[in-house]
Design a protein around this motif. Structure first.
Motif, PDB file in Angstrom:
ATOM      1  N   LEU A 196       0.825  -1.209   0.000  1.00 23.26           N
ATOM      2  CA  LEU A 196       0.000   0.000   0.000  1.00 23.26           C
ATOM      3  C   LEU A 196       0.863   1.266   0.000  1.00 23.26           C
ATOM      4  N   LEU A 197       1.976   1.241   0.712  1.00 23.11           N
ATOM      5  CA  LEU A 197       2.878   2.388   0.688  1.00 23.11           C
ATOM      6  C   LEU A 197       3.485   2.598  -0.698  1.00 23.11           C
ATOM      7  N   LEU A 198       3.810   1.516  -1.372  1.00 30.69           N
ATOM      8  CA  LEU A 198       4.344   1.634  -2.725  1.00 30.69           C
ATOM      9  C   LEU A 198       3.286   2.146  -3.698  1.00 30.69           C
ATOM     10  N   HIS A 199       2.030   1.728  -3.508  1.00 26.64           N
ATOM     11  CA  HIS A 199       0.950   2.283  -4.327  1.00 26.64           C
ATOM     12  C   HIS A 199       0.770   3.774  -4.048  1.00 26.64           C
ATOM     13  N   LEU A 200       0.883   4.158  -2.789  1.00 32.09           N
ATOM     14  CA  LEU A 200       0.778   5.578  -2.442  1.00 32.09           C
ATOM     15  C   LEU A 200       1.869   6.393  -3.122  1.00 32.09           C
ATOM     16  N   ASN A 201       3.058   5.830  -3.216  1.00 26.94           N
ATOM     17  CA  ASN A 201       4.142   6.511  -3.931  1.00 26.94           C
ATOM     18  C   ASN A 201       3.782   6.754  -5.389  1.00 26.94           C
ATOM     19  N   CYS A 202       3.210   5.759  -6.048  1.00 27.14           N
ATOM     20  CA  CYS A 202       2.840   5.916  -7.456  1.00 27.14           C
ATOM     21  C   CYS A 202       1.745   6.959  -7.637  1.00 27.14           C
ATOM     22  N   PHE A 203       0.700   6.909  -6.811  1.00 27.60           N
ATOM     23  CA  PHE A 203      -0.409   7.853  -6.973  1.00 27.60           C
ATOM     24  C   PHE A 203       0.023   9.279  -6.647  1.00 27.60           C
ATOM     25  N   ALA A 204       0.914   9.447  -5.672  1.00 29.07           N
ATOM     26  CA  ALA A 204       1.422  10.784  -5.375  1.00 29.07           C
ATOM     27  C   ALA A 204       2.247  11.328  -6.538  1.00 29.07           C
ATOM     28  N   GLN A 205       3.024  10.474  -7.179  1.00 28.15           N
ATOM     29  CA  GLN A 205       3.801  10.911  -8.338  1.00 28.15           C
ATOM     30  C   GLN A 205       2.892  11.264  -9.505  1.00 28.15           C
ATOM     31  N   TYR A 206       1.808  10.517  -9.688  1.00 28.96           N
ATOM     32  CA  TYR A 206       0.858  10.854 -10.750  1.00 28.96           C
ATOM     33  C   TYR A 206       0.206  12.213 -10.482  1.00 28.96           C
ATOM     34  N   ALA A 207      -0.133  12.475  -9.203  1.00 28.89           N
ATOM     35  CA  ALA A 207      -0.720  13.777  -8.864  1.00 28.89           C
ATOM     36  C   ALA A 207       0.271  14.909  -9.114  1.00 28.89           C
ATOM     37  N   LEU A 208       1.538  14.695  -8.760  1.00 25.73           N
ATOM     38  CA  LEU A 208       2.560  15.701  -9.030  1.00 25.73           C
ATOM     39  C   LEU A 208       2.732  15.922 -10.529  1.00 25.73           C
TER      40      LEU A 208
END
Length: 468
Positions: A196-208
């Motif tokens: 879940l933390l790794l998924h959060l990293n991906c979604f945060a990068q997509y938002a950026l």
């Protein structure tokens, strides 16, 4: 004479000079008296003695003797370090990772120097500095977004395995997240946190990425950019620390792991740990035994690289739907999940073009926009090396003959075959997989589960586990 002797006695310099002559005269009578006098004459003063015996002075002397840079460099085994570096760089994936790291380092360094004013002499005007800032910012954004896109299909696959959580799924996840691939207490919960933390990293990068592409620099919300950057950086760092500090990164005996697993969902996991066939040493012996059997069998590629006329339907499929045929072939050969391969192949060959073209939208310089577009096209072409990497793995696992056509390097030849004619290379791999069937192309591990038989790729496990 009396005045002279009295003057000598009153003058300290003359008195000391006379004592030296007196000591020199006594050298014939004995050397001990001279030695005693010499030591007394050259003895350090109290202040000098205190400085020489101070802890700071002794510490400096010790550091100067033991921790000199030359001594540290001499202790490094440069031969073994160079050999390990050459072995690491031979992997095509590591080579691509090195290029990505160099690109990120260069763009990050230029961005840092522009932000801190170190390039103000070179970039005299503010519009020039703003242009360089935006160009390197967009390049970094594109590189990190591409990395997340490439990793995300595999992370979705791991999340699906966590939700299903069968015996074969446990073994595959342990190979990725558990130390030494062994079972850990409450491993499902801990792996879920990491994923879940790794998924959060991906979604945060997509938002950026959306903020960088959707807004120009003056209009870009500062709070949103700072929040997304913080989450994108901290999420993988926390995931790595959690993976090492949690039970996933510790050593546990099988019996201890079973004692700690009190939940009903972890009963199947702990029972599989007690199986003797799951011992890493026994797995290694069985792999060596199976590899020795493979050496005895002589295998060949099914036809040449350009023998596409042998199966025209396969040739058309390799041209029109390369990603699907590639994923299906890798799955049946035991190299992973078909959907992960299809998604990764598509992203590698299409995503760089769109990401870099979108990154060039907010840049006013026409030459820079063209350069970013060409960089995206170039990276899309290099995405075909993904197929070359798995062709290398196929050739090594099934002991297929290597081609030394390109500089005598079989790995380089396999990659160039995919770069120059990927449909031909794919069709040859599919024909070879058909020839290797039935025993070699089938997964060699099966796990009897309550819902049926689950096949596991040889890369994950090469034994048969019978659940009781």
């Amino acid at each position: 004479m009396g005045s002279s002797s009295g003057g000598d006695a009153g003058d300290p310099k003359l008195q000391k000079h006379g004592e030296q002559h007196h000591a020199a005269g006594m050298m014939g009578n004995g050397s001990d008296s001279y030695k005693q006098y010499y030591d007394d004459a050259h003895a350090p003063s109290p202040s000098e003695e205190w400085h020489s015996s101070s802890p700071a002075s002794s510490t400096r002397q010790m550091l100067s003797r033991r921790f000199t840079p030359v001594a540290f460099v001499k202790k490094i085994d440069w031969g073994s370090l160079w050999a390990k570096a050459k072995e690491w760089i031979r992997n095509p994936m590591n080579m691509a990772l090195l290029v990505w790291i160099v690109a990120v380092g260069v763009s990050g360094a230029i961005l840092f120097m522009v932000m801190t004013g170190m390039l103000n002499r070179v970039l005299a005007t503010k519009p020039q500095r703003d242009t360089w800032f935006e160009v390197n910012n967009q390049i970094l954004n594109a590189l990190f977004t591409l990395m997340c896109l490439y990793q995300h299909p595999r992370r979705f696959y791991h999340l699906a395995l966590l939700c299903r959580w069968r015996a074969g799924d446990m073994l595959q996840l342990r190979q990725v997240y558990c130390k030494d691939g062994t079972c850990k207490p409450s491993e499902r919960k801990h792996i879920t946190v990491v994923v879940l933390l790794l998924h959060l990293n991906c979604f945060a990068q997509y938002a950026l990425c959306g903020l960088n592409l959707g807004y120009r620099r003056p209009e870009r919300p500062v709070i949103g950019v700072a929040l997304t950057i913080s989450v994108a950086i901290s999420a993988p760092a926390v995931a790595g620390m959690y993976n090492n500090l949690s039970p996933l990164g510790n050593d546990y005996e099988a019996q201890a792991a079973q004692a700690y697993d009190d939940d009903d969902d972890d009963e199947a996991s702990s029972s599989s740990c007690n199986n003797n066939d799951n011992n890493p040493q026994q797995l290694q012996r069985k792999r060596r035994k199976s590899s020795s059997l493979d050496k005895q069998q002589s295998r060949e590629w099914a036809g040449g690289l350009l023998d596409v006329w042998d199966d025209m339907s396969l040739a058309y499929l390799s041209v029109l739907c390369s990603c699907c045929v590639f994923g299906w072939n890798m799955s049946r050969l035991g190299f992973g999940n078909m959907y992960v391969h299809v998604a990764t192949f598509l992203l590698l060959c299409l995503a760089p073009f769109f990401i870099f073209d979108l990154a060039a939208v907010n840049i006013d310089n026409e030459d820079v926009r063209d350069a970013l577009g060409l960089a995206g096209v170039f990276l899309c072409v290099l995405g075909l090396l993904y197929g070359g990497f798995w062709r290398i793995q196929m050739r090594r696992r099934f002991r297929l003959p290597a081609s030394h056509a390109c500089c005598g390097k079989p790995d380089l030849t396999d990659c160039l075959q995919w770069l120059c004619c990927c449909p031909c290379a794919l069709a040859q791999e599919v024909r070879t997989a058909d020839a290797l069937a039935p025993p070699a192309a089938r997964p060699v591990a099966s796990i009897n589960d309550d819902d049926g038989v689950v096949t596991v790729p040889p890369a994950s496990v090469s034994v048969i586990i019978r659940s009781t």
